[in-house]
Design an enzyme around this catalytic site. Structure first.
Site, PDB file in Angstrom:
ATOM      1  CB  THR A  41      -0.860  -0.037   1.270  1.00 42.55           C
ATOM      2  OG1 THR A  41      -1.805  -1.072   1.105  1.00 42.55           O
ATOM      3  CG2 THR A  41      -1.560   1.261   1.553  1.00 42.55           C
ATOM      4  NE  ARG A  83      -8.847  -7.296   2.821  1.00 41.61           N
ATOM      5  CZ  ARG A  83      -7.824  -6.469   2.900  1.00 41.61           C
ATOM      6  NH1 ARG A  83      -7.542  -5.674   1.891  1.00 41.61           N
ATOM      7  NH2 ARG A  83      -7.081  -6.418   3.986  1.00 41.61           N
ATOM      8  N   GLY A  94     -10.221  -3.366   2.588  1.00 42.30           N
ATOM      9  CA  GLY A  94      -9.257  -3.277   3.685  1.00 42.30           C
ATOM     10  C   GLY A  94      -9.414  -2.011   4.496  1.00 42.30           C
ATOM     11  CG  ASP A  95      -5.910  -0.791   6.587  1.00 44.24           C
ATOM     12  OD1 ASP A  95      -5.734  -1.595   5.648  1.00 44.24           O
ATOM     13  OD2 ASP A  95      -5.007  -0.057   7.022  1.00 44.24           O
ATOM     14  CB  THR A 117       1.233   0.096   4.851  1.00 43.03           C
ATOM     15  OG1 THR A 117       1.410  -1.111   4.081  1.00 43.03           O
ATOM     16  CG2 THR A 117       2.515   0.412   5.590  1.00 43.03           C
ATOM     17  N   GLY A 118      -0.412  -2.456   6.200  1.00 41.03           N
ATOM     18  CA  GLY A 118      -0.253  -3.694   6.935  1.00 41.03           C
ATOM     19  C   GLY A 118      -1.473  -4.568   6.772  1.00 41.03           C
ATOM     20  N   GLY A 145      -4.727  -5.352   6.901  1.00 40.08           N
ATOM     21  CA  GLY A 145      -5.832  -4.415   7.031  1.00 40.08           C
ATOM     22  C   GLY A 145      -6.887  -4.803   8.049  1.00 40.08           C
TER      23      GLY A 145
HETATM   24  N1  ASP Z   1      -3.514  -2.406   4.440  1.00 43.80           N
HETATM   25  C1  ASP Z   1      -3.717  -2.893   3.102  1.00 43.80           C
HETATM   26  C2  ASP Z   1      -4.968  -3.715   3.062  1.00 43.80           C
HETATM   27  O1  ASP Z   1      -5.218  -4.458   3.993  1.00 43.80           O
HETATM   28  C3  ASP Z   1      -2.599  -3.734   2.605  1.00 43.80           C
HETATM   29  C4  ASP Z   1      -1.257  -3.098   2.626  1.00 43.80           C
HETATM   30  O2  ASP Z   1      -0.979  -2.260   3.488  1.00 43.80           O
HETATM   31  O3  ASP Z   1      -0.427  -3.442   1.773  1.00 43.80           O
HETATM   32  O4  ASP Z   1      -5.690  -3.647   2.091  1.00 43.80           O
END
Ligand code: ASP
Length: 313
Positions: A180, A208, A210-211, A231-232, A234
């Protein structure tokens, strides 16, 4: 007027196994991060708003195939792309976001348009795309987002039946876990803004979300406290409402930016298995870029000082 501007960007977190510190493979990432943060820094020094600076940085990150947003976004389980993005303006807490879109070239522009339009905060799927078309934003075929590297990551994820974050290492190749992108900024006028954009997670289920596009989870900005882009993994960032929790800790518990970001990234998230990091700047220009993975692609610049880029700890 005359606050020293600050900009920080991220290109995702993970084990970053395929990019050894100081190796040749790290150079394209460093070059891209440097060029993008420098462009946003220059805009801020010319007096651009934090909002314009974070949108500029994120649109450049979306165009760069090294990162999991826009061109170079990861694939869903069904070999499609579904992109999410959000933007928030700290001065008035206006926010806009899009989720599950696959035809808008730069999802951050659509998030900005949703914010400027003002009627809604989050638009998803076909309705978000129709809105973007009405606003005259650039539309593309979904194949525009595809790259061979991401297809390989999906094949590996399918083989091991994993939902993966861009940039995590084996058994997935580099770039297959969190990637992200995001930006946070403080402008000369003392205002904050944050923006985040993503293809989500490799091999995610269609539908789906994400965050990243959820205001408070992956993205938040409030001039009273801080601007945050995450980022992480989610799902865990959603469960701890990570970006807002940083601001709430500052506001209600009087924590510093450092205390608040450490508590979220090093305590709340790991407690439920959450992996990743965030970038945050507060109204005084303090900057924190914590992560609980091996690395996080990141860069920042303060005033007219030379930008710093980093990948590993
Ligand atoms: N946070 C993002 C998600 O869950 C993924 C990412 O940070 O790469 O969609």
């Amino acid at each position: 007027m005359n606050t020293t501007p600050v900009i920080a960007i991220h290109g995702g977190a993970g084990t970053i196994a395929a990019v050894a510190p100081n190796s040749a493979s790290a150079q394209p990432y460093r070059d891209a991060l440097h060029a993008i943060v420098a462009a946003a820094q220059a805009a801020l020094l010319r007096g651009a708003s934090a909002l314009d600076a974070v949108c500029l940085a994120v649109e450049m990150l979306e165009d760069c195939p090294l990162f999991n947003a826009g061109h170079g976004a990861v694939f869903t389980h069904d070999e499609t792309h579904e992109l999410d993005a959000a933007v928030m303006n700290g001065a008035d807490r206006r926010a806009g976001a899009v989720a599950g879109v696959s035809r808008i070239r730069r999802p951050v522009h659509a998030a900005r348009a949703v914010m400027e339009d003002g009627a809604h905060v989050l638009l998803a799927g076909a309705g978000a795309e129709a809105f973007a078309r009405q606003w005259g934003l650039e539309m593309v075929e979904p194949s525009y987002f595809s790259t061979e590297a991401r297809r390989q990551q999906l094949m590996q994820a399918l083989a091991t039946d994993r939902v993966a974050l861009d940039h995590d290492g084996p058994p997935l190749v580099e770039g297959s876990k969190f990637g992200t992108v995001g930006a946070v900024a403080l402008d000369m006028h003392g205002h904050l803004a944050a923006a985040t954009s993503t293809g989500g997670m490799t091999n995610k289920r269609v539908g789906r979300i994400g965050d990243s596009p959820l205001i408070g989870a992956g993205t938040y900005a409030d001039d009273a406290t801080a601007a945050v882009s995450c980022t992480g993994s989610g799902e865990m960032f959603m469960r701890v409402v990570a970006a807002y929790d940083v601001c709430a800790r500052m506001r209600y518990a009087g924590q510093t930016l450092q205390e608040a970001t450490d508590a979220v990234v090093l305590q709340s998230l790991p407690a439920i298995g959450g992996r990743g990091g965030l970038i945050a700047v507060d109204r005084l220009g303090n900057l924190c870029l914590p992560f609980n993975t091996e690395g996080m692609y990141r860069a920042h610049a303060r005033g007219a000082e030379a930008p710093h880029t980093a990948i590993h700890r």
